[in-house]
Design a protein around this motif. Structure first.
Motif, PDB file in Angstrom:
ATOM      1  N   ASP A  24      38.244   5.347 -11.922  1.00 45.02           N
ATOM      2  CA  ASP A  24      37.259   6.456 -11.279  1.00 45.02           C
ATOM      3  C   ASP A  24      36.534   7.107 -11.612  1.00 45.02           C
ATOM      4  OD1 ASP A  24      39.343   5.990  -8.871  1.00 45.02           O
ATOM      5  OD2 ASP A  24      40.246   8.535  -9.902  1.00 45.02           O
ATOM      6  N   LEU A  25      36.105   7.262 -12.993  1.00 43.01           N
ATOM      7  CA  LEU A  25      34.394   7.539 -13.955  1.00 43.01           C
ATOM      8  C   LEU A  25      34.036   5.925 -13.988  1.00 43.01           C
ATOM      9  CD1 LEU A  25      36.314   9.979 -15.958  1.00 43.01           C
ATOM     10  CD2 LEU A  25      34.391  10.432 -14.270  1.00 43.01           C
ATOM     11  N   PHE A  26      34.458   4.413 -13.979  1.00 47.67           N
ATOM     12  CA  PHE A  26      33.867   3.484 -14.056  1.00 47.67           C
ATOM     13  C   PHE A  26      32.938   2.885 -12.840  1.00 47.67           C
ATOM     14  CE2 PHE A  26      36.587   1.873 -17.016  1.00 47.67           C
ATOM     15  CZ  PHE A  26      35.813   1.982 -18.497  1.00 47.67           C
ATOM     16  N   ARG A  27      33.621   3.680 -11.850  1.00 44.65           N
ATOM     17  CA  ARG A  27      32.696   3.444 -10.198  1.00 44.65           C
ATOM     18  C   ARG A  27      31.585   4.337 -10.792  1.00 44.65           C
ATOM     19  NH1 ARG A  27      38.097   2.198  -9.735  1.00 44.65           N
ATOM     20  NH2 ARG A  27      39.296   4.373  -9.031  1.00 44.65           N
ATOM     21  N   ARG A  28      31.965   6.168 -10.626  1.00 47.07           N
ATOM     22  CA  ARG A  28      30.800   6.204 -10.662  1.00 47.07           C
ATOM     23  C   ARG A  28      29.942   5.945 -11.966  1.00 47.07           C
ATOM     24  NH1 ARG A  28      33.331  12.217 -11.513  1.00 47.07           N
ATOM     25  NH2 ARG A  28      31.451  12.726 -12.190  1.00 47.07           N
ATOM     26  N   MET A  29      29.679   5.868 -13.189  1.00 47.62           N
ATOM     27  CA  MET A  29      29.055   5.282 -13.914  1.00 47.62           C
ATOM     28  C   MET A  29      28.761   3.661 -13.525  1.00 47.62           C
ATOM     29  SD  MET A  29      30.739   6.105 -17.781  1.00 47.62           S
ATOM     30  CE  MET A  29      31.758   5.267 -17.353  1.00 47.62           C
ATOM     31  N   ARG A  30      28.937   3.213 -12.316  1.00 51.12           N
ATOM     32  CA  ARG A  30      27.981   1.954 -11.479  1.00 51.12           C
ATOM     33  C   ARG A  30      27.356   2.237 -10.739  1.00 51.12           C
ATOM     34  NH1 ARG A  30      33.658  -1.773 -12.654  1.00 51.12           N
ATOM     35  NH2 ARG A  30      32.856  -3.399 -14.605  1.00 51.12           N
ATOM     36  N   SER A  31      27.456   3.374  -9.833  1.00 51.74           N
ATOM     37  CA  SER A  31      27.019   3.627  -9.111  1.00 51.74           C
ATOM     38  C   SER A  31      26.255   4.354  -9.093  1.00 51.74           C
ATOM     39  CB  SER A  31      27.944   4.541  -8.182  1.00 51.74           C
ATOM     40  OG  SER A  31      26.722   4.986  -6.780  1.00 51.74           O
ATOM     41  N   GLU A 106      29.481  -2.335 -19.563  1.00 55.46           N
ATOM     42  CA  GLU A 106      30.062  -3.475 -19.047  1.00 55.46           C
ATOM     43  C   GLU A 106      31.012  -4.437 -20.376  1.00 55.46           C
ATOM     44  OE1 GLU A 106      31.615  -4.223 -15.808  1.00 55.46           O
ATOM     45  OE2 GLU A 106      28.834  -2.666 -15.467  1.00 55.46           O
ATOM     46  N   ASP A 107      30.555  -3.728 -20.939  1.00 60.02           N
ATOM     47  CA  ASP A 107      31.110  -4.078 -22.252  1.00 60.02           C
ATOM     48  C   ASP A 107      32.313  -2.853 -22.235  1.00 60.02           C
ATOM     49  OD1 ASP A 107      29.491  -6.403 -23.420  1.00 60.02           O
ATOM     50  OD2 ASP A 107      28.468  -4.671 -23.925  1.00 60.02           O
ATOM     51  N   LEU A 108      31.653  -1.901 -22.353  1.00 58.08           N
ATOM     52  CA  LEU A 108      33.041  -0.412 -22.921  1.00 58.08           C
ATOM     53  C   LEU A 108      34.311  -0.826 -21.516  1.00 58.08           C
ATOM     54  CD1 LEU A 108      34.151   2.445 -23.161  1.00 58.08           C
ATOM     55  CD2 LEU A 108      32.235   3.049 -21.718  1.00 58.08           C
ATOM     56  N   VAL A 109      33.723  -1.058 -20.138  1.00 57.42           N
ATOM     57  CA  VAL A 109      34.170  -1.422 -19.191  1.00 57.42           C
ATOM     58  C   VAL A 109      35.224  -2.631 -19.350  1.00 57.42           C
ATOM     59  CG1 VAL A 109      34.365  -2.101 -16.622  1.00 57.42           C
ATOM     60  CG2 VAL A 109      33.057  -0.329 -17.151  1.00 57.42           C
ATOM     61  N   GLU A 110      34.900  -3.907 -20.187  1.00 60.92           N
ATOM     62  CA  GLU A 110      35.787  -4.855 -20.430  1.00 60.92           C
ATOM     63  C   GLU A 110      36.848  -3.923 -21.530  1.00 60.92           C
ATOM     64  OE1 GLU A 110      35.252  -9.675 -22.334  1.00 60.92           O
ATOM     65  OE2 GLU A 110      33.260  -7.819 -21.018  1.00 60.92           O
ATOM     66  N   ALA A 111      36.600  -3.779 -22.527  1.00 60.63           N
ATOM     67  CA  ALA A 111      37.611  -3.281 -23.925  1.00 60.63           C
ATOM     68  C   ALA A 111      38.547  -2.333 -23.200  1.00 60.63           C
ATOM     69  CB  ALA A 111      36.155  -2.560 -24.606  1.00 60.63           C
ATOM     70  N   VAL A 112      37.986  -0.548 -22.454  1.00 60.23           N
ATOM     71  CA  VAL A 112      39.041  -0.505 -22.122  1.00 60.23           C
ATOM     72  C   VAL A 112      39.614  -0.647 -20.864  1.00 60.23           C
ATOM     73  CG1 VAL A 112      39.411   1.955 -20.483  1.00 60.23           C
ATOM     74  CG2 VAL A 112      37.307   1.830 -22.731  1.00 60.23           C
ATOM     75  N   SER A 113      39.132  -0.981 -20.331  1.00 54.32           N
ATOM     76  CA  SER A 113      40.191  -2.269 -19.303  1.00 54.32           C
ATOM     77  C   SER A 113      41.146  -3.086 -19.591  1.00 54.32           C
ATOM     78  CB  SER A 113      39.321  -3.312 -17.678  1.00 54.32           C
ATOM     79  OG  SER A 113      38.262  -2.260 -17.161  1.00 54.32           O
ATOM     80  N   HIS A 114      40.742  -3.873 -20.651  1.00 57.41           N
ATOM     81  CA  HIS A 114      41.579  -4.947 -20.894  1.00 57.41           C
ATOM     82  C   HIS A 114      42.721  -4.310 -21.994  1.00 57.41           C
ATOM     83  CE1 HIS A 114      42.851  -8.547 -24.111  1.00 57.41           C
ATOM     84  NE2 HIS A 114      43.459  -7.292 -24.538  1.00 57.41           N
ATOM     85  N   HIS A 115      42.566  -2.827 -22.439  1.00 57.69           N
ATOM     86  CA  HIS A 115      43.438  -2.304 -23.429  1.00 57.69           C
ATOM     87  C   HIS A 115      44.402  -1.486 -21.840  1.00 57.69           C
ATOM     88  CE1 HIS A 115      44.980   0.770 -25.517  1.00 57.69           C
ATOM     89  NE2 HIS A 115      44.844   1.480 -25.069  1.00 57.69           N
TER      90      HIS A 115
END
Length: 167
Positions: A24-31, A106-115
Motif C-alpha cells: 500500500d505504501l508503494f502505491r502511495r509513493m508512486r501516486s 522502482e529499484d526499492l519496489v523491485e528489491a522489496v517485492s522480490h524478497h
C-alpha cells in the motif's frame, strides 16, 4: 475467539500484514496525488523495523525447525540488506518525485517485492506447515515487541538506515 485475534497470534499472519502495508505504501509513493514524502517516511520505518525484528526474533528460531530451508533464511537476510541499500539510495534523493527519486523508488519496489514474494513462498509457507501454533504465537509476540521497539527508536531515519547498511 475471533479470527482477528487468532491471526494476531500467528507470526506468519503478522508478517504478511506488514507486507500488504508495504505494498500500500508503494502505491502511495508512486501516486502524484499522495504525500509521497510522508509515505516514504512511514515505509522506511516499517521496512527497517520489520527486517530487524525478523532477523532478531524470527529467522533464528525458524532455522531450528526441520523442513525450513536454512539457506532460504540466510538468503532472506541478504535480501533485507539489498532492500535497505535501495531504501537508503531513495532516502538520499532530496527532490521527492524527481526522475532520480522515481527511478530509485522502482529499484526499492523491485528489491522489496522480490524478497516479499520469495519469503512468502519459501520461509513463511514452511513456517505455516512445520512450526506448531503455540510457537508461531510466541514468535508473533516477540516479533511485534521488537518491531515496536524499533519503531519507537525512529529506526527509519536516513542516519539510522545508513548505520544499518554500513554495519
Amino acid at each position: 475467539m475471533s479470527t482477528v485475534g487468532k491471526e494476531n497470534q500467528d507470526v506468519v499472519a503478522v508478517i504478511l500484514e506488514d507486507h500488504r502495508t508495504m505494498e500500500d505504501l508503494f502505491r502511495r509513493m508512486r501516486s502524484v496525488e499522495a504525500d509521497r514524502a510522508a509515505a516514504l517516511k512511514e515505509f522506511s520505518a516499517l521496512l527497517i523495523a520489520h527486517g530487524e525484528a525478523e532477523e532478531a526474533e524470527v529467522y533464528g528460531a525458524l532455522k531450528r525447525f526441520r523442513d525450513i530451508d536454512n539457506e532460504e533464511v540466510e538468503h532472506g537476510t541478504e535480501e533485507h540488506a539489498e532492500g535497505n541499500e535501495a531504501l537508503l539510495a531513495l532516502l538520499e534523493v532530496e527532490d521527492v518525485g524527481s526522475d532520480e527519486w522515481d527511478s530509485r523508488l522502482e529499484d526499492l519496489v523491485e528489491a522489496v517485492s522480490h524478497h516479499v514474494d520469495e519469503e512468502e513462498r519459501t520461509i513463511l509457507n514452511g513456517a505455516r506447515e512445520n512450526v506448531p501454533d503455540e510457537r508461531r504465537a510466541e514468535l508473533a509476540v516477540a516479533f511485534r515487541e521488537e518491531r515496536a521497539k524499533q519503531l519507537a527508536s525512529e529506526c527509519g531515519t536516513v542516519e539510522n538506515v545508513r548505520k544499518i547498511v554500513n554495519r
